[in-house]
Write a protein that holds these residues in place. Structure first.
Motif, PDB file in Angstrom:
ATOM      1  N   ASP A  83       0.803  -1.223   0.000  1.00  0.00           N
ATOM      2  CA  ASP A  83       0.000   0.000   0.000  1.00  0.00           C
ATOM      3  C   ASP A  83       0.835   1.272   0.000  1.00  0.00           C
ATOM      4  OD1 ASP A  83       1.095  -0.148   2.513  1.00  0.00           O
ATOM      5  OD2 ASP A  83      -0.808  -0.228   3.607  1.00  0.00           O
ATOM      6  N   GLY A  84       2.149   1.133  -0.212  1.00  0.00           N
ATOM      7  CA  GLY A  84       3.014   2.304  -0.245  1.00  0.00           C
ATOM      8  C   GLY A  84       3.429   2.798   1.119  1.00  0.00           C
ATOM      9  N   ARG A  85       3.037   2.100   2.172  1.00  0.00           N
ATOM     10  CA  ARG A  85       3.353   2.558   3.525  1.00  0.00           C
ATOM     11  C   ARG A  85       4.389   1.668   4.217  1.00  0.00           C
ATOM     12  NH1 ARG A  85       0.439   6.689   4.556  1.00  0.00           N
ATOM     13  NH2 ARG A  85      -1.445   7.049   3.355  1.00  0.00           N
ATOM     14  N   HIS A  86       4.961   0.761   3.474  1.00  0.00           N
ATOM     15  CA  HIS A  86       6.010  -0.101   4.005  1.00  0.00           C
ATOM     16  C   HIS A  86       7.161  -0.061   3.011  1.00  0.00           C
ATOM     17  CE1 HIS A  86       3.178  -1.765   6.981  1.00  0.00           C
ATOM     18  NE2 HIS A  86       2.294  -1.629   6.000  1.00  0.00           N
ATOM     19  N   VAL A  87       8.231   0.622   3.395  1.00  0.00           N
ATOM     20  CA  VAL A  87       9.341   0.890   2.483  1.00  0.00           C
ATOM     21  C   VAL A  87      10.641   0.509   3.184  1.00  0.00           C
ATOM     22  CG1 VAL A  87      10.479   2.632   1.063  1.00  0.00           C
ATOM     23  CG2 VAL A  87       8.015   2.821   1.530  1.00  0.00           C
TER      24      VAL A  87
END
Length: 317
Positions: A83-87
């Motif tokens: 979801d773009g929130r774990h990088v």
């Protein structure tokens, strides 16, 4: 200094869901090592600029998940929601070396690579209480007393450990490697006199050398660095080794392309941001940007190169 290794800004690029509900759901930027090391410091320096260039009120928190030379963190991010929130701030060559000397739950295609940000040569440094004034002194002592000299750093098979193995192979010396949870812990061991020395990047070690906290005995680059021209290379001292660590950003492979593109643009803008570059210059952090396509090729090249090294000369037995 020579380097060991852009997309144009897309005007009007729509902001995807990455910024939605940013106040409630901050982005987690994962670091696979304990606080205080070079990778952790690079993540914390970059985070405010990534927030700025991602836009939309995005908040980033740095999450330290040390263990197994970064592998535990990479396992977690590979399996995280796309979801773009774990990088992940991915360290090289650690991402690829674990494929050969361990059993990670990820492969190179488990990630969407958004861009490289930094690439730095390593230094060899020792504590002020040691008698070593040069890399030549250090390797001569380790040849005379094999495995009697302890050097600390991230786990077995990590980039610093592989750099030390390269020094051993080039010089005939034999050291004992003391695994830690990251460069910060290794630095503490050196300063406390618990080990003779360590290997880490210029951004973590050169300032301490200048301030007299420890002694850098070699820079692991092909030529001297103009920011610290007094530091000799290992090659000058008869040890023909160049090594370092690159760092870039990766998201779970299934992350939507629009989100990856937004991260790619934010990384590009961060690398070009005059304020970020001034801070990097101040803190001896070397910026080396790659877009996502170039970083993806870089990962593939690293995997091939270290696979060949592993098959011919395994670093873990």
């Amino acid at each position: 200094m020579t380097t060991r290794r852009t997309l144009l800004a897309a005007g009007g690029l729509a902001l995807p869901a990455i910024a939605a509900r940013a106040q409630d759901r901050p982005v987690q930027l994962y670091v696979g090592f304990a606080p205080g090391g070079n990778i952790d410091l690079a993540a914390r320096m970059a985070a405010p600029f990534l927030e700025r260039h991602l836009g939309g009120g995005t908040q980033i928190i740095t999450v330290n998940k040390p263990g197994a030379g970064g592998m535990l963190m990479l396992n977690e991010v590979a399996a995280a929601p796309a979801d773009g929130r774990h990088v992940a701030l991915v360290p090289f060559p650690a991402l690829v070396t674990a494929l050969y000397d361990n059993t990670p739950r990820y492969r190179t295609d488990s990630f969407a690579y958004a861009g490289l940000l930094t690439d730095e040569p390593y230094t060899v440094f020792v504590g002020n209480g040691t008698p070593f004034r040069s890399l030549r002194d250090l390797v001569e002592a380790a040849r005379a007393q094999p495995e009697a000299i302890n050097m600390a750093g991230a786990g077995v098979g990590s980039a610093p450990h592989l750099a030390l193995i390269a020094i051993e192979r080039a010089s005939g010396a034999r050291f004992t490697w003391v695994p830690t949870q990251g460069a910060g812990q290794a630095l503490q061991l050196v300063h406390g006199g618990h080990v003779a020395g360590s290997i880490s990047t210029v951004s973590l070690t050169v300032r301490g050398h200048i301030q007299g906290a420890h002694r850098v005995v070699a820079i692991m680059e092909r030529e001297r660095w103009d920011k610290a021209p007094d530091l000799p290379t290992g090659i000058e001292q008869g040890v023909d080794v160049a090594a370092g660590s690159a760092r870039g950003f990766a998201l779970p492979a299934a992350t939507p392309a629009a989100i990856v593109a937004r991260w790619e643009e934010a990384i590009r803008r961060t690398a070009a941001d005059p304020e970020f570059r001034a801070m990097a210059e101040r803190d001896f952090l070397i910026v080396r940007h790659m877009d996502r396509a170039t970083m993806t090729r870089f990962v593939e090249e690293q995997a091939r190169a270290y696979g060949e090294v592993w098959r011919s000369s395994p670093w873990r037995r």
